[in-house]
Every structure is written in structure tokens, then in C-alpha cells.
Write an enzyme that holds these catalytic residues in place. Structure first.
Site, PDB file in Angstrom:
ATOM      1  N   ARG A 125       0.802  -1.216   0.000  1.00  0.00           N
ATOM      2  CA  ARG A 125       0.000   0.000   0.000  1.00  0.00           C
ATOM      3  C   ARG A 125       0.840   1.273   0.000  1.00  0.00           C
ATOM      4  NH1 ARG A 125      -4.780  -1.433   4.417  1.00  0.00           N
ATOM      5  NH2 ARG A 125      -5.886  -2.889   3.081  1.00  0.00           N
TER       6      ARG A 125
ATOM      7  N   ARG B  69      -0.061  -1.162   8.695  1.00  0.00           N
ATOM      8  CA  ARG B  69      -0.957  -2.270   9.023  1.00  0.00           C
ATOM      9  C   ARG B  69      -1.255  -3.083   7.783  1.00  0.00           C
ATOM     10  NH1 ARG B  69      -6.116  -3.205   8.407  1.00  0.00           N
ATOM     11  NH2 ARG B  69      -6.695  -1.095   7.794  1.00  0.00           N
TER      12      ARG B  69
END
Lengths: 215, 642, 251
Positions: free
Chosen positions: B330, B435
Site C-alpha cells: 500500500r 498495518r
């Protein structure tokens, strides 16, 4: 008591409507079978009527039960109509119905009341008619009349609409809604009312149009 | 500020069990004598409330929405990880632990992450037993899918609504306890302050948003489950009411705030399309499995995407990262999209978007196959943007999504204020600097169902608490302070709106500042500039924000104003934290700390720590403390996706 | 991107006790890419700048899943587009010069608190009366110990998708909460985990539903038509069945 609690719950009330509706539908079936004899000949019809009246106990018991069922259906129907009217009056300044073809569901109380009126007239005309004239003659005389016949036809149209929503609604209330059968059910919601419409409204038409002249 | 992580000793795999045994307990008959306050009803808050109430504590739970079922956990789409190894593909507790700590770029505590992986399996069992309708195989067993950052299939899901289903499971457990009278539920209350008695958390002060009434409640333990602070940026994928106020009030009363600059920016969101926009919508990460990301080679190319020939397109992720291509993590995907747009190659009306193109995938697999995989996402995209991804490439852009930073907590999830616990996204504990997908749900439920009750029991059993009745001076002071702050917020209202600003106008300015300087890439000079500009925004807020209506009534402008006031204060430690961490790690990219190939470069020697901020006073700068991270069981390695 | 001019007629009511009325506002240059709530945001910014009180309305996630937003737009709950919540309804569904009437969700069980904001806690109380499996945390069997046919899991998920927005109640001619209640009862009746308590659940949830003052179902199907999650009235049929069976055999 659990039974009263059950029947007075919102779903219980619907179940009363559905159960009585089902019984009334069964009554219609027997009635339509009896009436079908009209299309055969006056003798057959008269024979059927005489046979029926030769068992007064059966007639009384059945009529009473039928009356009670009918009263329950009407009473509960009107009560629900009143309750729902109380909720829905002056709710939104603009009301739009998203569901199409709601005519029969929205007019349930009204078609019901037409049927009630019809029933009263019908019972007084036939059930309590003079026992001196044979019933087969009364039928031809009364239903051959234009206004009387028209009233019958209109009532049966109302019945058809009532059944159109009522039949599906009854199955839904009994919990019958399954993709496998829904097609068949939706066909039946048309076929069933049409069947009763043709069979019942056919009788006044039969006499009014003169088809029943040789009756 | 003392930072004792209280990590139990012993082998990694035994720590949690040993700890559970060494923690003290409260006798079942005595539990009803203790009151617990839980703030927030997301996955963590709802599950904690239900679990503590089941065990016999007297629980009072507060939520900001009209019902506990609406907390923002409900919006999580993808799934929840667990080390069940139902797929027999080599998964284990240790592997889930390793993937999570590596995904966090080695900036989380080993023991905490291991415990998370350990209880993950119980979470699935618990949720199944509650009637959560997880996806199933035809044989009736639970189905799994794979997710970013893992080589095994361990994600359990319920269509694209896993968060909703897990939250409704926790909500139903909570509802059961409300019905049983063990939880007293307070809806539409916003926490405004925490009340300390003798240095211990003993209650909270809340505002009833329907009436404007300021009320305080007392208890023996206070648990915050108030989520993340992504809305500091104004635009984020967070719900409108998500805010930092509860955590920030606790921070000002003495709770350390850890890693505030760790903010996850999700690469595939629907781009901003106008000034009026109120929030950003996430499109699932799975789209990058088949979509190709590109921009025109020339800046300011106004042709329609279909008119741009192959040779004029730059598939920058595939070119730069040949082995991972469009499936880089990401943070890498987000940073590169920003780079392209900064170079003027962005597309769409605003120039702040890149294409995610399915044309090749459709050509290869056929439209039906692609629609089967992504049909619902395409539909959702089309509803929002009025453009069909089958015909035209999607426009995507990164957006603020999740905050790894949060209140510092020890192994028992207790903050630096005794008796104040923080669970879920509200704490900093398990995700390090980044995360992984499907881990947030796992952490929220692990904290709430399986960890917090042990901690609460231990705290209650090892401290003798004085009785409070909620009428003591600290409670009255807190109410007064909150009322004072509301009066202060409303001070500009008397003169009418002429020449004044609305709350949103200032919030947008703050958001822009944070996004530009403390967003996807951070640089010393730019951060310092932000730090200089911040007081100006604060002054503007207090001098010229006009709030209609009064404080003694439902006043949604006032609610927003209170939250923005705290975001403005909070932004300072965010920027300072980003400034102090002169390394790149996970989501945090310092331009100064990059490899030769412009990849994030960690500096393990100097920055293997959690930075914990202490509030000193409103006029003095905050102070930073460090909790050194020790890696006894794993060896930190540099990530590479080339 | 184009913009349109609108006339908005919005229900304004100061609190539960006050009498409300429809107020008319003109709003120009509304971008068609805006969501309905963003349009209301713009109106509120404008009202604030004019020194007037903004319109109160509930909203939170703005991505169609929290169930917090909702209003009746020109007589339709959540507006004219199918299967979306108000926050996902976009202004491109309207045309320049339109007059839009915006009213709160109304039902006897949903008192209006302010403007478009209503109290839907009655729905919470229905769930509290039995919308769960009575198990405590911990000690649960392995997730795979009971196989569940994938089709049942899917049907349960269809029902579980309910977001509790209350549009079904708002759109029902009788203000019934049958779709909401049936969704939860169906979900749990379809899964083996919910079987143990299914009779008691049906009885208590229906009793609570009636007590809250929701109306009677007359199978008008409006609820299904406006439900943003497309929940089917097949669930209501299932509830009827569950209730009938429970009422006749419980105890």
C-alpha cells in the site's frame, strides 16, 4: 393466555386473516362447484339444491361456521384497516408508492366491503327467498335482470381483485415464499381470480345474454 | 513519564499464557461491585463491553451515534485474518505473527503481536458461534481468501462486508447484556474529558448531543475504544464523527501518545472531485490484482484515456517494480501515485488521480470473468462517479485510511494513566508503522474479547481503589472545564456570521496543511513549515469560527467545532513526531532517508523505538520519550519489492 | 460536470414537542457529482453564513453501510435510486429546476427529534429482546465443527446485510418493522448456531416489535422496494413461519 397473546400479536392478526381467507376460499370452491350445475340444466341445478336442503342439519352447521369465519375475516379486516389508517393519516406531505400494480393490495378493504354488500344482498335474495318458487326459477329471473346482473358482475370483479392480492398475501403470511414456487404462485394469483370471475360472473352473463334461454 | 511495557518474560509462545496465570483475578461474586466505563462501540468497545458484562462487572457503555451498531468498524470490507491453517498451506501462529510484524516494518512490540496472532483463532470460533455468516465452501467449511503481505490464504470474510458482520456480532452480544441489565447503554454521548482521582482514571465527562447536557460518570476503570484520528486530514475514509477528542483529552490528562505520525494512506480510493467533498470512498485493494496502473507520459494530456496510445502511457509501477508490478504494498503504491501527480501527470478534472485500467484484463479473461470478480466494486464505482470501469479506466488516488499511532499502552493495554485502558485503533500497539489488510478487525476483537478482561481484573485486584460517588471535586472541575470550553467555542457567535469562518473552512485548511506536509512523503523543511503555520490556523479557529445555535441543544456545528479544536492541537504532535523520526519506515517516508532507488530506508540503529509524546502544558512544547523495541525472536530485514 | 439549481422544501422542527413545517430554500450551482448529503452540507454552510440555523440530519460513514442517514425524498425513503442510502444518492438523479421535498423518516415508533433527525432506538430494543445467540465470550467450538451449506450461509448473509436504517418502517404504509425484524430472525434461523433459541427469539422479538408501536404488515412490499440492501420479503415469510411454529409449540 398464550393463544390470545398469539392471536392479538401483529402476526397473529395476519394469521387470522390468512386462515379465515383460506377457509373462505375453500367455501368458494364448493360454491362454484355447486353453481356449475347451472350450466348443465335447471333440472340438475334444482336437483343439487333440493339434495342440499334435504340435510338441514348440515346446512345449518355449515352456514353457522361459515358465518363465524366470515365475521372474523371482516371484523379483523376492518380492525386492521382502522389501525393502519390511524398510522398512515397525515404522515408525509408527499407520498410516492414505489411498488407498481398496487391497485389490488391498496383496495383490499374496499373490495372487501363490496363483497360484504354483495353477500347481504345475495343471502336475502336466495337463501331467504320464498320457498314456494323453485330456486332454479329465481336464479334465472333475478340474474337475467340488467341492474341485478350488473351488480353481480361488478361484485365478482371486486372479488377477483380481492383474491388477486389476498391469495398471494395469504401464502406469504403462512410463510410460503420460495423462489422455486414463486413463479407458480404468481401465475395462480391471476388464474385463480380469473377462474372465479368467469365461473361466477358467467352466470348473470349467461342469463343476460340470452345464452341461458334454453336453461 | 515512565514507560514500562510490562512484557512478560519467557519464550515468545509462552508469554501470554504465563501472563494470564500471573495476573490477579477478581472473584466472580466481587465483580459486580466494580464499575467499568467503556467509551465507543466499535469492534473493540462492543466486544469489551459484552465480555466484561458477561463476567459480572457493572458496565456503562457510551457511543456517539444513535445506536451502538453504527460505529465505523462497520465499514471494513475485506476480512479478518486468523492463523487457522484451514487451507493447509503452511500457516501457523508464528507465521501470522511474523507477517504482521514484518508488515509493520519492525516498529511494533514482539510480544503484543505474538499474542494477537495467538488469539486470532479464538476470534473466528467466537464469531461463528455468534451467527456471523462467514463465506463457506460447498462442503460447508469456512472459506478463505488471500490478502496483501501474506503468502497464505488466511483471511475469513463475509462478502465485502466483513466489518459489518463482525460488528453486528459484537453488537448482538452487547445487546444481550443490555437486555440482561448488565450494561447500561448511553447513546449519542460524546466524551469530552476524563476524570482523574488521585492520579487514577475514575470517570468521564460527556456531552449529551441531543440536549447539550454535560454529565459525568464514575467508575473503577475507564476503557477507551474511540478509534483513529484520520479525520485530522479532513478528507479520509473515516466516518464523519470519527475524531481524536477522547484520546486527546486523555493525552492532556497524562496519557502518552505513541507514534502519532503513523498514518496509513490507502492507494485505491475514489479521487476527490470537488471542494464540496466530505469524505473519500475506498475501493478494495483486490482491484490491483487485475487492474494496471498508468498515467500519460506527457503532463497535461487532455485526451480521453482510450485515445492515448500504448507508447504514450507510463505504467510506472510495472516499470519501476518489475517483480511486484501493480501489487506493491500500500505505502509504495500510494507514494508513487503522488509522485506522478506531483510531476503534473495526474489525470481527471483535478489532476489528482491515476488510471486503474481493466482493459487488458477484460481482453485476456473476458468481461464476464472480470465482472464476476469485481462486479460489485464496479457498480459501486459507477454509482459514485457515473463512469463504467468496463468502458473507461477507473480513476484512483490515495487517501488517509487508518492510524497505526494511538495512545501508548503496556502489554495489559493500560495507558500511562493508571486505570485508563485503550483498545482497538485507539491504541498504538500491534501494527507498527504499517498495518496489513484484514488485521484491524483482528486486533479490535482480540483486544475486546480476549485481552482486556484479564487486564481489568488484574488492575482491580492489585489496586485498592477509594470509593467515589461522582460528586467529588475532580468531577465538578471536569464539568466546569468542559462547559468553559464550550462557552469559549461559542464566544464568536454573538456578533453574527459576518466576516467569520465556518468550522469546515478551518478544518479543510488544517487538512490541506497536514496532507501537503505530513502526508505520503515527509521532509524536514516542509514539516518545519507546517509547524510554523499551525499556530496561525489555531488562532484563526479561535478568533473567527462562527457557530450558530447554542450549547444547550442539539448543535451539530458545535460538535464538529469541538473536534476540530482538538485536531488542531493534535496536529502539532503529529508533525513533531514525523519530524523527530528521521528514518523511513512503513507508512512514514522521510525524503531524506531513501535508498538509491528511492525506496524507504529504515534506520534500525537510531529509530528502533516507539516515540511517545507527553503533554506538558498548552504553552510549552510536548516532550518525547522513547520505548526501545527489542527484537529477540525475529531479525528486522529491509523490505524490497523490486 | 454540470450543475443544477434546486428548490428544497425541508421539514424543520425544533424538537419533539414543537410543531414542524416545511421550509423552502433555493440552492443554486449544485454539482451533479455531489452526493445528496454533500448537497445538504452546502445548504448548511450557506445557512450558517446567513446566520440561520443549519438543518440537523443524521449521517456518519457516508458510504452506505452504517445506516445512520436517511430521509424521505419526494415521498420515497432514501430517494429515487434503487438500493442506495441517502449518502450514496447522487445529485445527477435530479434535474435543473427541480423542487425536492425532504422529510424525516416517520413512524409512530420513530419520534422526530429535530428537523430530519429521528429516534430509532426502538430498532435497538427489538434486537435487545432476542436478536442474538446467547453465548458468552470463550469456550466456543471450532469454527469448522458445524458445516453450514454454502447456500444457507449465503441466504443468512442476504438477511444479515441489514443496516438498520429504518427505511422499511418509513416506507411501509402502516409503519411496520417486519422487514427489519425478519432479517435478524432469518439470519439466525438459517444458521445452526441460532437454532437452539429460535422459538423464544421469534416470540420475544415480535412481542417487542408490537410493544414499540410499529404497525401491522399488510404485504404491501414497499419495504423491500426501498431497502438499500435489497433485503427480500422472503424473510418476512420466514418470520411468519417461525412465529407460527413457535407460538404453537413453544413450552
Amino acid at each position: 393466555m398464550w393463544f390470545v397473546r398469539f392471536l392479538s400479536s401483529s402476526i397473529g392478526k395476519k394469521l387470522i386473516m390468512a386462515t379465515t381467507g383460506l377457509l373462505l376460499l375453500l367455501f368458494l370452491c364448493t360454491h362454484v362447484a355447486g353453481n356449475a350445475t347451472i350450466y348443465m340444466s335447471s333440472e340438475v341445478f334444482q336437483g343439487y339444491a333440493d339434495e342440499l336442503h334435504s340435510h338441514p342439519l348440515i346446512v345449518i352447521v355449515f352456514s353457522t361456521i361459515f358465518l363465524l369465519i366470515f365475521l372474523a375475516h371482516i371484523g379483523m379486516g376492518l380492525f386492521l384497516f382502522y389501525q393502519n389508517w390511524q398510522v398512515s393519516k397525515s404522515r408525509y406531505s408527499v407520498t410516492t408508492r414505489v411498488v407498481k400494480n398496487t391497485f389490488s393490495s391498496e383496495t383490499m378493504p374496499y373490495t372487501g366491503l363490496i363483497i360484504l354488500t354483495f353477500l347481504i344482498v345475495h343471502i336475502f335474495s336466495f337463501t331467504f327467498s320464498s320457498s314456494e318458487v323453485p330456486i332454479s326459477v329465481t336464479v334465472k329471473e333475478m340474474l337475467g335482470g340488467f341492474f341485478y346482473g350488473l351488480f353481480y358482475i361488478v361484485s365478482f370483479i371486486a372479488l377477483a381483485f380481492h383474491l388477486n392480492h389476498g391469495f398471494w398475501s395469504m401464502l406469504q403470511t403462512f410463510g410460503m415464499n420460495h423462489p422455486r414456487y414463486n413463479d407458480a404462485i404468481s401465475k395462480l394469483t391471476l388464474i385463480l381470480p380469473l377462474f372465479f370471475l368467469i365461473m361466477f360472473a358467467g352466470i348473470p352473463l349467461y342469463f343476460m345474454t340470452g345464452l341461458g334461454a334454453s336453461y | 513519564m515512565e514507560l514500562n511495557s510490562r512484557v512478560p518474560s519467557g519464550p515468545l509462545a509462552d508469554k501470554w499464557n504465563n501472563h494470564k496465570f500471573s495476573n490477579k483475578l477478581v472473584n466472580p461474586a466481587n465483580r459486580r461491585k466494580y464499575k467499568v466505563i467503556v467509551v465507543g462501540t466499535g469492534l473493540a468497545g462492543a466486544s469489551a463491553s459484552a465480555t466484561l458484562a458477561e463476567q459480572g462487572y457493572e458496565v456503562q457503555t457510551f457511543c456517539i451515534q444513535d445506536s451502538p451498531r453504527r460505529a465505523h468498524s462497520i465499514a471494513a470490507q475485506g476480512g479478518i485474518n486468523a492463523a487457522k491453517n484451514y487451507q493447509n498451506d503452511g500457516d501457523s501462529v508464528h507465521r501470522l505473527f511474523y507477517d504482521t510484524i514484518k508488515g509493520g516494518d519492525f516498529r511494533a512490540r514482539e510480544a503484543n503481536v505474538y499474542r494477537l496472532a495467538e488469539v486470532s483463532n479464538e476470534i473466528i470460533d467466537q464469531c461463528v458461534a455468534q451467527g456471523v455468516p462467514f463465506a463457506r465452501e460447498y462442503g460447508g467449511t469456512l472459506a478463505n481468501r488471500s490478502f496483501g503481505g501474506a503468502q497464505v490464504s488466511r483471511t475469513f470474510y463475509a462478502r465485502g462486508q466483513t466489518g459489518q458482520q463482525l460488528l453486528l456480532g459484537a453488537y448482538s452480544a452487547l445487546s444481550r447484556q443490555i437486555h440482561a441489565g448488565n450494561v447500561k447503554m448511553f447513546n449519542r454521548r460524546e466524551m469530552m474529558d476524563i476524570v482523574l482521582v488521585d492520579g487514577k482514571a475514575r470517570g468521564i465527562t460527556v456531552r449529551d448531543v441531543m440536549t447539550g447536557e454535560i454529565e459525568s460518570y464514575y467508575a473503577d476503570v475507564v476503557i477507551l475504544a474511540t478509534g483513529g484520528y484520520g479525520n485530522a486530514y479532513f478528507l479520509s475514509t473515516n466516518a464523519m464523527a470519527s475524531n481524536v477528542t477522547a484520546a486527546w483529552r486523555a493525552h492532556k490528562k497524562g496519557a502518552g501518545f505513541a507514534n502519532p505520525s503513523f498514518v496509513q494512506i490507502h492507494p485505491t480510493c475514489i479521487p476527490v472531485h470537488g471542494d464540496y467533498q466530505s469524505k473519500l470512498t475506498l475501493m478494495s485493494e483486490s482491484l490491483r490484482n487485475d487492474g494496471r496502473v498508468w498515467v500519460p507520459k506527457k503532463g497535461d494530456d487532455k485526451r480521453r484515456p482510450s485515445e492515448i496510445p500504448e507508447e504514450d502511457r507510463d505504467y510506472y509501477l510495472e516499470n519501476k517494480y518489475p517483480s511486484f508490478g501493480n501489487l506493491v504494498p500500500r505505502d509504495v503504491a500510494s507514494r508513487n501515485a503522488k509522485e506522478q501527480c506531483d510531476e503534473g501527470k495526474g489525470v481527471g478534472n483535478t489532476g489528482l488521480a491515476v488510471y486503474l485500467d481493466f482493459a487488458d484484463a477484460i481482453k485476456r479473461d473476458g468481461e464476464d470473468t472480470i465482472l464476476k470478480k469485481y462486479g460489485n466494486l464496479f457498480q459501486m464505482y459507477e454509482k459514485i462517479t457515473d463512469s463504467n470501469p468496463v468502458e473507461e479506466p477507473m480513476l484512483i488516488y490515495p487517501a488517509v485510511h487508518y492510524t497505526m499511532g494511538g495512545l501508548w499502552v503496556d502489554y495489559d493495554l493500560m495507558t500511562t494513566i493508571p486505570g485508563l485502558f485503550a483498545i482497538g485503533e485507539c491504541n498504538f500497539s500491534d501494527h507498527g508503522a504499517n498495518r496489513l489488510g484484514a488485521s484491524a478487525l483482528m486486533q479490535g476483537l482480540a483486544d475486546g474479547y480476549f485481552i482486556i478482561a484479564t487486564s481489568v481484573a488484574h488492575y482491580l485486584a492489585s489496586n485498592s481503589l477509594e470509593e467515589v460517588l461522582g460528586s467529588e471535586a475532580p468531577f465538578k472541575d471536569s464539568i466546569q472545564e468542559v462547559e468553559g470550553r464550550i462557552d469559549k467555542l461559542l464566544q464568536n457567535s454573538a456578533g453574527g456570521p459576518a466576516g467569520k469562518l465556518t468550522v469546515d473552512e478551518v478544518h479543510k485548511e488544517l487538512g490541506r496543511l497536514l496532507w501537503d506536509h505530513c502526508g505520503m512523503s515527509r521532509e524536514e523543511k516542509s514539516l518545519e513549515k507546517a509547524l510554523e503555520e499551525l499556530p496561525g490556523i489555531k488562532k484563526k479557529f479561535w478568533d473567527s469560527v462562527y457557530i450558530p445555535g447554542s450549547g444547550k441543544d442539539l448543535n451539530q456545528s458545535l460538535e464538529r467545532a469541538g473536534r476540530v479544536a482538538d485536531f488542531v492541537e493534535f496536529a502539532e504532535i503529529m508533525i513533531r513526531d514525523a519530524l523527530a523520526r528521521e528514518e523511513s519506515c512503513g507508512c512514514h517516508l522521510r525524503v531524506e532517508s531513501q535508498t538509491e532507488e528511492h525506496e524507504a530506508k529504515r534506520d534500525d540503529e537510531n529509530y528502533t523505538h516507539v516515540s511517545v509524546w507527553e503533554h506538558i502544558s498548552d504553552v510549552e512544547a510536548p516532550k518525547m520519550h522513547k520505548e526501545e523495541l527489542k527484537f529477540e525472536f525475529v531479525t528486522p530485514s529491509q523490505r524490497s519489492y523490486k | 460536470m454540470s450543475s443544477i439549481n434546486l428548490t428544497l422544501k425541508i421539514w424543520r422542527q425544533h424538537n419533539s414537542d414543537a410543531l414542524g413545517n416545511l421550509e423552502t430554500y433555493d440552492l443554486d450551482d449544485v454539482h451533479t457529482d455531489m452526493s445528496f448529503l454533500e448537497m445538504l452540507d452546502i445548504l448548511n454552510e450557506k445557512l450558517t453564513k446567513e446566520g440561520k440555523e443549519p438543518v440537523a440530519f443524521d449521517h456518519d460513514c457516508r458510504e452506505g453501510i452504517c445506516g445512520m442517514c436517511g430521509a424521505v425524498i419526494d415521498g420515497i425513503a432514501h430517494g429515487p435510486e434503487k438500493e442506495v442510502t441517502l449518502c450514496q444518492l447522487h445529485m445527477r438523479n435530479f434535474s435543473n429546476g427541480d423542487t425536492i421535498v425532504i422529510e424525516p423518516f416517520r413512524s409512530r415508533a420513530f419520534p422526530v427529534k429535530k428537523d430530519l433527525l429521528v429516534d430509532r432506538s426502538a430498532l435497538d430494543r427489538i434486537i435487545q429482546s432476542g436478536g442474538y445467540v446467547s453465548i458468552n465470550t470463550g469456550g466456543t467450538p471450532d469454527g469448522n465443527s458445524l458445516p453450514i451449506p454454502s447456500s444457507n450461509a449465503e441466504l443468512a448473509m442476504d438477511a444479515a446485510a441489514c443496516i438498520g436504517c429504518g427505511a422499511c418502517v418509513a416506507s411501509c404504509p402502516n409503519g411496520a418493522a417486519m422487514l427489519f425484524t425478519s432479517a435478524k430472525i432469518s439470519q439466525l434461523a438459517l444458521l445452526p448456531q441460532g437454532h437452539a433459541e429460535k422459538k423464544q427469539r421469534a416470540l420475544s422479538m415480535v412481542a417487542q416489535m408490537d410493544e414499540e408501536g410499529f404497525g401491522n404488515c399488510t404485504n404491501a412490499k414497499e419495504c423491500e422496494a426501498v431497502c438499500p440492501k435489497g433485503i427480500s420479503i422472503r424473510n418476512i415469510a420466514r418470520l411468519n413461519r417461525e412465529y407460527l411454529f413457535a407460538a404453537l409449540t413453544e413450552g
